[in-house]
Write a protein that holds these residues in place. Structure first.
Motif, PDB file in Angstrom:
ATOM      1  N   ILE A  72       0.836  -1.209   0.000  1.00  0.00           N
ATOM      2  CA  ILE A  72       0.000   0.000   0.000  1.00  0.00           C
ATOM      3  C   ILE A  72       0.865   1.252   0.000  1.00  0.00           C
ATOM      4  O   ILE A  72       0.618   2.199  -0.757  1.00  0.00           O
ATOM      5  CB  ILE A  72      -0.951  -0.011   1.210  1.00  0.00           C
ATOM      6  N   GLU A  73       1.904   1.263   0.839  1.00  0.00           N
ATOM      7  CA  GLU A  73       2.792   2.430   0.907  1.00  0.00           C
ATOM      8  C   GLU A  73       3.478   2.691  -0.426  1.00  0.00           C
ATOM      9  O   GLU A  73       3.629   3.842  -0.849  1.00  0.00           O
ATOM     10  CB  GLU A  73       3.845   2.225   2.003  1.00  0.00           C
ATOM     11  N   GLU A  99      -1.917  -2.615  12.863  1.00  0.00           N
ATOM     12  CA  GLU A  99      -2.051  -1.170  13.059  1.00  0.00           C
ATOM     13  C   GLU A  99      -1.676  -0.352  11.818  1.00  0.00           C
ATOM     14  O   GLU A  99      -2.440   0.528  11.399  1.00  0.00           O
ATOM     15  CB  GLU A  99      -1.203  -0.732  14.258  1.00  0.00           C
ATOM     16  N   PRO A 100      -0.502  -0.600  11.168  1.00  0.00           N
ATOM     17  CA  PRO A 100      -0.169   0.207   9.983  1.00  0.00           C
ATOM     18  C   PRO A 100      -1.188   0.058   8.857  1.00  0.00           C
ATOM     19  O   PRO A 100      -1.453   1.015   8.130  1.00  0.00           O
ATOM     20  CB  PRO A 100       1.198  -0.351   9.557  1.00  0.00           C
ATOM     21  N   VAL A 101      -1.763  -1.132   8.706  1.00  0.00           N
ATOM     22  CA  VAL A 101      -2.742  -1.352   7.641  1.00  0.00           C
ATOM     23  C   VAL A 101      -4.033  -0.598   7.956  1.00  0.00           C
ATOM     24  O   VAL A 101      -4.660  -0.007   7.072  1.00  0.00           O
ATOM     25  CB  VAL A 101      -3.026  -2.859   7.471  1.00  0.00           C
ATOM     26  N   VAL A 149      -9.695  17.711  10.044  1.00  0.00           N
ATOM     27  CA  VAL A 149      -9.270  16.324  10.213  1.00  0.00           C
ATOM     28  C   VAL A 149      -7.887  16.324  10.858  1.00  0.00           C
ATOM     29  O   VAL A 149      -6.955  16.964  10.343  1.00  0.00           O
ATOM     30  CB  VAL A 149      -9.227  15.579   8.861  1.00  0.00           C
ATOM     31  N   VAL A 150      -7.754  15.596  11.977  1.00  0.00           N
ATOM     32  CA  VAL A 150      -6.509  15.583  12.737  1.00  0.00           C
ATOM     33  C   VAL A 150      -6.006  14.147  12.837  1.00  0.00           C
ATOM     34  O   VAL A 150      -6.676  13.287  13.402  1.00  0.00           O
ATOM     35  CB  VAL A 150      -6.707  16.161  14.156  1.00  0.00           C
ATOM     36  N   ASP A 151      -4.815  13.888  12.292  1.00  0.00           N
ATOM     37  CA  ASP A 151      -4.249  12.542  12.319  1.00  0.00           C
ATOM     38  C   ASP A 151      -2.764  12.644  12.005  1.00  0.00           C
ATOM     39  O   ASP A 151      -2.378  13.381  11.089  1.00  0.00           O
ATOM     40  CB  ASP A 151      -4.944  11.633  11.295  1.00  0.00           C
ATOM     41  N   ASP A 152      -1.925  11.928  12.744  1.00  0.00           N
ATOM     42  CA  ASP A 152      -0.491  12.017  12.493  1.00  0.00           C
ATOM     43  C   ASP A 152      -0.052  11.237  11.257  1.00  0.00           C
ATOM     44  O   ASP A 152       1.065  11.411  10.780  1.00  0.00           O
ATOM     45  CB  ASP A 152       0.307  11.539  13.705  1.00  0.00           C
ATOM     46  N   SER A 153      -0.926  10.391  10.718  1.00  0.00           N
ATOM     47  CA  SER A 153      -0.612   9.652   9.493  1.00  0.00           C
ATOM     48  C   SER A 153      -1.165  10.405   8.287  1.00  0.00           C
ATOM     49  O   SER A 153      -2.378  10.623   8.180  1.00  0.00           O
ATOM     50  CB  SER A 153      -1.233   8.259   9.549  1.00  0.00           C
ATOM     51  N   THR A 226     -10.404   5.690  15.525  1.00  0.00           N
ATOM     52  CA  THR A 226      -9.234   5.121  16.190  1.00  0.00           C
ATOM     53  C   THR A 226      -9.129   3.616  16.028  1.00  0.00           C
ATOM     54  O   THR A 226     -10.130   2.949  15.729  1.00  0.00           O
ATOM     55  CB  THR A 226      -9.268   5.476  17.696  1.00  0.00           C
ATOM     56  N   THR A 227      -7.929   3.100  16.245  1.00  0.00           N
ATOM     57  CA  THR A 227      -7.711   1.657  16.312  1.00  0.00           C
ATOM     58  C   THR A 227      -7.552   1.207  17.757  1.00  0.00           C
ATOM     59  O   THR A 227      -7.285   0.039  18.016  1.00  0.00           O
ATOM     60  CB  THR A 227      -6.443   1.269  15.530  1.00  0.00           C
TER      61      THR A 227
END
Length: 265
Positions: A72-73, A99-101, A149-153, A226-227
């Motif tokens: 995916i990356e 988690e990364p997926v 939208v707030v997300d570190d990814s 969230t996960t």
């Protein structure tokens, strides 16, 4: 315009096991999906995506030459212009591995063996992303809504913003953590904040607390995607005043229903 159906979908299936490949294809055929390319490695998948981008990539977690997350990356890095949807079918249950997926914005994670109904839901979610229905609210003109939208990814932010934009929301800002989100909140008016929970510098829990307590703003709806599976921590977030908590991966229709509840209640 006629609504898209499963028969219109183009799917790339990445599965090292020939037996599993045939089994999943059979399930897809039963759902009316017939445009399916099957490959056994990440290298083959990348080559096909470069030539004939599919609507949906269904992949196993562990391929002979890379993991699903690496696949995916690589696609996102090499083809930023493509807005592909992804689904994972895997027996992997480890949180650290998944988690990364999840953060990459997969529309569904199905176990092996999977329930056919879960595959049906994932196909419907894919169609909802490709051929979305704009949301209509009684209290708001959707095209005038302001969303943060707030997300570190970055990958996760792009996926979330894509989902909301397909619903007709045009004004979307983003921030990579709670600290940077506060800078934008102090400068702009937002009708809705959608945030991840686990982030550096200031996480989603701290962001909710600051907005509710330090800013004294009880009105703005705050949704957490969230996960996180720690019930005690999620309970603390609820007590802090979050408006809704949804698990990643999420379906567009679930987001749509939540918007009705938060903005039209």
């Amino acid at each position: 315009m006629a609504l898209l159906t499963a028969n219109d979908l183009s799917i790339l299936l990445v599965e090292p096991s020939a037996m599993q490949l045939k089994l999943i294809m059979r399930h897809l055929n039963e759902e009316g999906v017939h445009k399916i390319d099957g490959v056994s490695s990440g290298k083959e998948a990348l080559a096909l995506i470069s030539k004939y981008p599919p609507d949906l990539v269904i992949t196993a977690m562990y391929l002979p030459d890379m993991t699903a997350n690496e696949l995916i990356e690589t696609v996102i890095q090499d083809h930023p212009e493509l807005n592909l949807s992804y689904m994972l079918i895997s027996s992997e249950k480890g949180h650290a591995a998944l988690e990364p997926v999840r953060q990459a914005g997969v529309i569904a994670i199905l176990p092996k063996p999977f329930d056919h109904k879960d595959l049906q839901r994932a196909i419907r979610a894919t169609l909802d992303i490709i051929d979305p229905e704009e949301i209509t609210l009684e209290s708001y003109d959707v095209s005038e809504l302001n969303l943060l939208v707030v997300d570190d990814s970055l990958t996760s932010r792009n996926h979330i913003m894509r989902i909301f934009s397909t619903m007709g929301i045009q004004h979307i800002d983003d921030a990579e953590n709670g600290r940077k989100a506060l800078d934008k909140i102090n400068e702009n008016h937002y009708d809705l904040i959608v945030t991840d929970l686990n982030m550096p510098e200031m996480d989603g829990h701290e962001l909710v607390q600051y907005i509710r307590n330090d800013m004294g703003n009880d009105a703005i709806p705050i949704m957490i995607l969230t996960t996180e599976n720690n019930e005690a921590r999620l309970g603390q977030v609820e007590q802090a005043g979050v408006s809704a908590i949804l698990n990643k991966p999420f379906e567009p229709n679930t987001i749509r229903e939540m918007l009705f509840r938060l903005l039209d209640s």
